[in-house]
Enzyme design. Structure first.
Site, PDB file in Angstrom:
ATOM      1  N   LYS A  10     -65.832 -32.546  -0.910  1.00  0.00           N
ATOM      2  CA  LYS A  10     -65.472 -33.787  -0.226  1.00  0.00           C
ATOM      3  C   LYS A  10     -64.132 -33.614   0.500  1.00  0.00           C
ATOM      4  O   LYS A  10     -63.393 -32.653   0.247  1.00  0.00           O
ATOM      5  CB  LYS A  10     -65.416 -34.923  -1.253  1.00  0.00           C
ATOM      6  CG  LYS A  10     -66.778 -35.207  -1.918  1.00  0.00           C
ATOM      7  CD  LYS A  10     -66.704 -36.412  -2.838  1.00  0.00           C
ATOM      8  CE  LYS A  10     -68.055 -36.702  -3.478  1.00  0.00           C
ATOM      9  NZ  LYS A  10     -68.029 -37.970  -4.254  1.00  0.00           N
ATOM     10  N   TYR A  50     -75.920 -41.199   0.929  1.00  0.00           N
ATOM     11  CA  TYR A  50     -75.592 -42.184  -0.108  1.00  0.00           C
ATOM     12  C   TYR A  50     -76.524 -43.394  -0.086  1.00  0.00           C
ATOM     13  O   TYR A  50     -76.143 -44.465  -0.550  1.00  0.00           O
ATOM     14  CB  TYR A  50     -74.131 -42.606   0.046  1.00  0.00           C
ATOM     15  CG  TYR A  50     -73.155 -41.499  -0.336  1.00  0.00           C
ATOM     16  CD1 TYR A  50     -73.190 -40.921  -1.612  1.00  0.00           C
ATOM     17  CD2 TYR A  50     -72.198 -41.037   0.560  1.00  0.00           C
ATOM     18  CE1 TYR A  50     -72.311 -39.915  -1.971  1.00  0.00           C
ATOM     19  CE2 TYR A  50     -71.305 -40.027   0.207  1.00  0.00           C
ATOM     20  CZ  TYR A  50     -71.366 -39.470  -1.063  1.00  0.00           C
ATOM     21  OH  TYR A  50     -70.488 -38.481  -1.428  1.00  0.00           O
ATOM     22  N   ASN A 113     -63.388 -37.783  -5.882  1.00  0.00           N
ATOM     23  CA  ASN A 113     -63.646 -36.913  -7.033  1.00  0.00           C
ATOM     24  C   ASN A 113     -64.077 -35.502  -6.608  1.00  0.00           C
ATOM     25  O   ASN A 113     -64.774 -34.802  -7.338  1.00  0.00           O
ATOM     26  CB  ASN A 113     -64.656 -37.564  -7.988  1.00  0.00           C
ATOM     27  CG  ASN A 113     -65.973 -37.888  -7.303  1.00  0.00           C
ATOM     28  OD1 ASN A 113     -66.173 -37.566  -6.141  1.00  0.00           O
ATOM     29  ND2 ASN A 113     -66.871 -38.504  -8.031  1.00  0.00           N
ATOM     30  N   HIS A 116     -69.413 -33.404  -4.413  1.00  0.00           N
ATOM     31  CA  HIS A 116     -70.696 -34.082  -4.577  1.00  0.00           C
ATOM     32  C   HIS A 116     -71.713 -33.069  -5.094  1.00  0.00           C
ATOM     33  O   HIS A 116     -71.692 -31.911  -4.673  1.00  0.00           O
ATOM     34  CB  HIS A 116     -71.186 -34.634  -3.234  1.00  0.00           C
ATOM     35  CG  HIS A 116     -72.634 -35.049  -3.261  1.00  0.00           C
ATOM     36  ND1 HIS A 116     -73.035 -36.296  -3.676  1.00  0.00           N
ATOM     37  CD2 HIS A 116     -73.764 -34.365  -2.966  1.00  0.00           C
ATOM     38  CE1 HIS A 116     -74.362 -36.357  -3.620  1.00  0.00           C
ATOM     39  NE2 HIS A 116     -74.836 -35.194  -3.193  1.00  0.00           N
ATOM     40  N   GLU A 127     -81.280 -33.968   0.179  1.00  0.00           N
ATOM     41  CA  GLU A 127     -79.900 -33.827   0.668  1.00  0.00           C
ATOM     42  C   GLU A 127     -79.714 -32.531   1.467  1.00  0.00           C
ATOM     43  O   GLU A 127     -79.009 -32.511   2.469  1.00  0.00           O
ATOM     44  CB  GLU A 127     -78.929 -33.907  -0.524  1.00  0.00           C
ATOM     45  CG  GLU A 127     -78.929 -35.303  -1.139  1.00  0.00           C
ATOM     46  CD  GLU A 127     -78.201 -35.406  -2.473  1.00  0.00           C
ATOM     47  OE1 GLU A 127     -77.509 -34.441  -2.872  1.00  0.00           O
ATOM     48  OE2 GLU A 127     -78.328 -36.466  -3.131  1.00  0.00           O
TER      49      GLU A 127
HETATM   50  P1  IDP Z   1     -72.001 -38.771  -8.815  1.00  0.00           P
HETATM   51  O1  IDP Z   1     -71.253 -38.305  -7.579  1.00  0.00           O
HETATM   52  O2  IDP Z   1     -71.358 -38.288 -10.084  1.00  0.00           O
HETATM   53  O3  IDP Z   1     -73.471 -38.463  -8.751  1.00  0.00           O
HETATM   54  P2  IDP Z   1     -72.715 -41.521  -8.166  1.00  0.00           P
HETATM   55  O4  IDP Z   1     -72.865 -42.625  -9.165  1.00  0.00           O
HETATM   56  O5  IDP Z   1     -73.956 -40.961  -7.548  1.00  0.00           O
HETATM   57  O6  IDP Z   1     -71.847 -40.369  -8.879  1.00  0.00           O
HETATM   58  O7  IDP Z   1     -71.739 -42.056  -7.022  1.00  0.00           O
HETATM   59  C1  IDP Z   1     -71.623 -41.363  -5.801  1.00  0.00           C
HETATM   60  C2  IDP Z   1     -70.168 -41.334  -5.421  1.00  0.00           C
HETATM   61  O8  IDP Z   1     -69.706 -42.666  -5.200  1.00  0.00           O
HETATM   62  C3  IDP Z   1     -69.229 -40.787  -6.487  1.00  0.00           C
HETATM   63  O9  IDP Z   1     -69.161 -39.376  -6.504  1.00  0.00           O
HETATM   64  C4  IDP Z   1     -67.911 -41.416  -6.095  1.00  0.00           C
HETATM   65  O10 IDP Z   1     -67.315 -40.721  -4.993  1.00  0.00           O
HETATM   66  C5  IDP Z   1     -68.349 -42.783  -5.615  1.00  0.00           C
HETATM   67  N1  IDP Z   1     -68.299 -43.782  -6.697  1.00  0.00           N
HETATM   68  C6  IDP Z   1     -69.159 -43.940  -7.736  1.00  0.00           C
HETATM   69  N2  IDP Z   1     -68.805 -44.962  -8.526  1.00  0.00           N
HETATM   70  C7  IDP Z   1     -67.692 -45.479  -7.978  1.00  0.00           C
HETATM   71  C8  IDP Z   1     -66.829 -46.564  -8.334  1.00  0.00           C
HETATM   72  O11 IDP Z   1     -67.028 -47.279  -9.331  1.00  0.00           O
HETATM   73  N3  IDP Z   1     -65.751 -46.800  -7.520  1.00  0.00           N
HETATM   74  C9  IDP Z   1     -65.488 -46.050  -6.412  1.00  0.00           C
HETATM   75  N4  IDP Z   1     -66.276 -45.019  -6.038  1.00  0.00           N
HETATM   76  C10 IDP Z   1     -67.356 -44.737  -6.812  1.00  0.00           C
HETATM   77 MG    MG Z   2     -74.979 -39.172  -7.494  1.00  0.00          MG
END
Ligand code: IDP
Ligand code: MG
Length: 144
Positions: A10, A50, A113, A116, A127
């Site tokens: 990212k 997304y 974070n 991805h 994807e």
């Molecule tokens: P993942 O990346 O671990 O699969 P997902 O639930 O698929 O997690 O969420 C996709 C992305 O959305 C996350 O990697 C993060 O960047 C963002 N995200 C998920 N939950 C939150 C949140 O509660 N607040 C802000 N961003 C979030």
């Molecule tokens: Mg995810």
């Protein structure tokens, strides 16, 4: 079983100069890079990547963030590739990720974070198709 998965470094990883370190961890963790591209994500790609999150409170911020700088998209191959990659990256929230995982060591927060990863073989295939053509996958034997 040998499989493939999709990963994307990212913008927070690229702008902090962590690209090389993270790819090293993926390679050391048993994943082989078979396709890779640095690029900016446009709005349409971000929405496709997304789409399962549309309507969630963090969706708009997520789309905006994913377009905020260059990303490095990759197809990775290895034994149980999807699960292996998810283990290497750790939980979505870096504060809750296992020690030694990429998100725990580099993640800035739940949004930023660092990396991805596809969460299932089905999503991995979908994807990959957003970022790569089949002809851009370059299989090879890894030698020691
Ligand atoms: P993942 O990346 O671990 O699969 P997902 O639930 O698929 O997690 O969420 C996709 C992305 O959305 C996350 O990697 C993060 O960047 C963002 N995200 C998920 N939950 C939150 C949140 O509660 N607040 C802000 N961003 C979030
Ligand atoms: Mg995810």
């Amino acid at each position: 079983m040998i499989g493939r998965t999709f990963a994307m470094l990212k913008p927070d990883a690229v702008v902090r100069g962590l690209t090389g370190q993270i790819i090293s961890r993926l390679e050391a963790g048993g994943l082989k890079v078979v396709a890779m591209r640095m690029r900016r994500v446009d709005h349409q790609m971000a929405e496709r990547l997304y789409e399962i999150h549309r309507g969630k409170p963090f969706y708009d911020g997520l789309i905006e963030y994913s377009m905020s700088g260059p990303v490095v998209a990759m197809i990775l191959e290895g034994e149980e590739a999807v699960k292996r990659l998810r283990r290497l990256i750790g939980a979505t929230d870096p504060a809750k990720a296992e020690p030694g995982t990429i998100r725990r060591d580099f993640g800035l927060g739940v949004l930023k974070n660092t990396i991805h990863a596809a969460d299932s073989p089905e999503n991995a295939g979908r994807e990959m198709g957003i970022f790569f053509k089949e002809s851009e996958i370059l299989p090879y034997e890894r030698s020691s």
